[in-house]
Design an enzyme around this catalytic site. Structure first.
Site, PDB file in Angstrom:
ATOM      1  CB  SER A  69      25.917 -65.736 -58.110  1.00 13.60           C
ATOM      2  OG  SER A  69      26.632 -65.746 -59.275  1.00 13.60           O
ATOM      3  CG  HIS A  86      23.754 -65.972 -60.554  1.00 11.13           C
ATOM      4  ND1 HIS A  86      24.669 -64.570 -60.783  1.00 11.13           N
ATOM      5  CD2 HIS A  86      22.427 -65.053 -60.063  1.00 11.13           C
ATOM      6  CE1 HIS A  86      24.500 -63.319 -60.418  1.00 11.13           C
ATOM      7  NE2 HIS A  86      22.865 -63.849 -60.534  1.00 11.13           N
ATOM      8  CG  ASP A 136      20.984 -61.028 -59.895  1.00 13.82           C
ATOM      9  OD1 ASP A 136      20.708 -59.386 -59.730  1.00 13.82           O
ATOM     10  OD2 ASP A 136      21.575 -61.825 -59.422  1.00 13.82           O
TER      11      ASP A 136
END
Length: 361
Positions: free
Chosen positions: A21, A48, A140
């Site tokens: 991310s 992401h 995540d």
């Protein structure tokens, strides 16, 4: 994955899921630039991305990576020696060798595309999957990495070189990471694993002696493991057992089976480590919805009909792993009983041969 832990899909190459991310572009670039062009693996990068703008991730990684880079389209089949990147505003999963895209669902909760992909990799490819968590905010990837490791896969996380440490630190804190390394070192590990031979996985067991008389082959090792642990692994699915042994060989940096056999005999603590690796901890809440539906329709009514006026309901779940099934069954039973649940004594027992799994439960 079936109950014995056999993979649904089989490939001749490994699949690597790379999650990142914030700060992840730099980390992923550092990893990919250190890979050789002949790497016998398929790599899937799940980042992401801004859902409202086209992604330039494919072009950016293509500049530094010696392997061909592709943005995923629905149904695209994986090939070794290629890198695949998730497009914006999509969720990604793997079934067999094919990558599948679905529209990202609108939710108040932040999307978790890394978890989703790694979970599908764990379900489809058992111990052949590899998970990597690089720089990023949030958590995540932790649940997906846990599923992958529980299925016998290998898990890496970025070290202190991560610009944003939340995601790798979350995975490390959850205890689901095999090694914490720099992106360059992770690339080196992938190269080493990719060159590791697996021919011995399919060797037929020797038949000229009993297992307890064979100290220098896998059957003898499995027999010895049972003597040490008190758990008989002889009737386990042997491909699963061998894949877990292969995982230990890779993590220990060994090259051959005979090296591991020597290590096993020289290091008594390895028996416990291998035992925990072989035991299947894969579970989840309400894993089989049809089964829980049948419990409410047929099983619970029959139990209530047969119990005495003040008799308790007793349910035992052997092989409970980390306990999600026990809690799922308790929830279903309480929902079935409704307001009368306070008047019914309930005793649920969950047992497992893995002390570590029961501790988590």
């Amino acid at each position: 994955m079936n109950p014995e832990g056999a993979p649904v899909a089989e490939t001749s190459f490994r699949i690597v899921g790379i999650g990142a991310s914030a700060g992840g572009l730099k980390a992923a670039s550092d990893l990919l630039r250190h890979l050789p062009a002949d790497l016998d693996m398929a790599l899937v990068v799940v980042m992401h991305l801004d859902p409202n703008h086209p992604s330039s991730l494919e072009g950016l990684l293509e500049r530094v990576c010696p392997l061909p880079v592709h943005e995923v389209t629905d149904g695209l089949e994986l090939e070794p020696g290629h890198v695949y990147v998730i497009p914006p505003n999509k969720s990604l999963s793997v079934r067999g060798r094919a990558l599948h895209l679905t529209p990202r669902t609108v939710s108040r909760r932040p999307p978790r595309p890394i978890d989703q992909f790694l979970r599908s990799l764990a379900e489809e490819h058992d111990g052949r999957g590899i998970g990597v968590i690089l720089s990023g905010s949030g958590s995540d990837g932790t649940a997906g990495l846990q599923a992958l490791k529980d299925a016998g896969g290998i898990a890496f996380a970025q070290d202190e070189s991560a610009d944003y440490a939340d995601m790798p630190s979350s995975a490390v804190s959850a205890g689901c990471v095999d090694a914490v390394l720099s992106p360059e070192s992770i690339a080196q590990e992938l190269v080493r694993i990719g060159r590791h031979t697996t021919d011995w996985l399919y060797d037929a067991p020797a038949e000229d002696a009993r297992p307890e008389e064979r100290e220098n082959d896998l059957d003898g090792l499995v027999w010895r493991l049972g003597q040490i642990s008190g758990i008989d692994f002889i009737h386990y699915k042997q491909t699963t057992v061998r894949r877990r042994i292969q995982r230990r060989i890779l993590l220990l940096g060994l090259e051959r089976v005979d090296q591991y056999l020597a290590y096993f005999h020289e290091h008594p603590e390895e028996a416990e480590t291998l035992c925990q690796d072989i035991l299947i901890h894969v579970t989840g809440f309400f894993r089989d919805p049809e089964v829980f539906e049948m419990l409410g329709e047929a099983v619970f009514p029959a139990m209530m009909k047969e119990r005495g006026p003040e008799g308790p309901i007793r349910i035992w779940l052997p092989g409970c792993a980390t306990g999600q099934e026990v809690y799922s069954l308790a929830i279903s039973l309480l929902e079935f009983l409704g307001q009368s649940s306070a008047d019914v004594p309930i005793k649920l027992f969950g047992t497992d041969v893995s002390e570590q799994a029961v501790a988590v439960a």
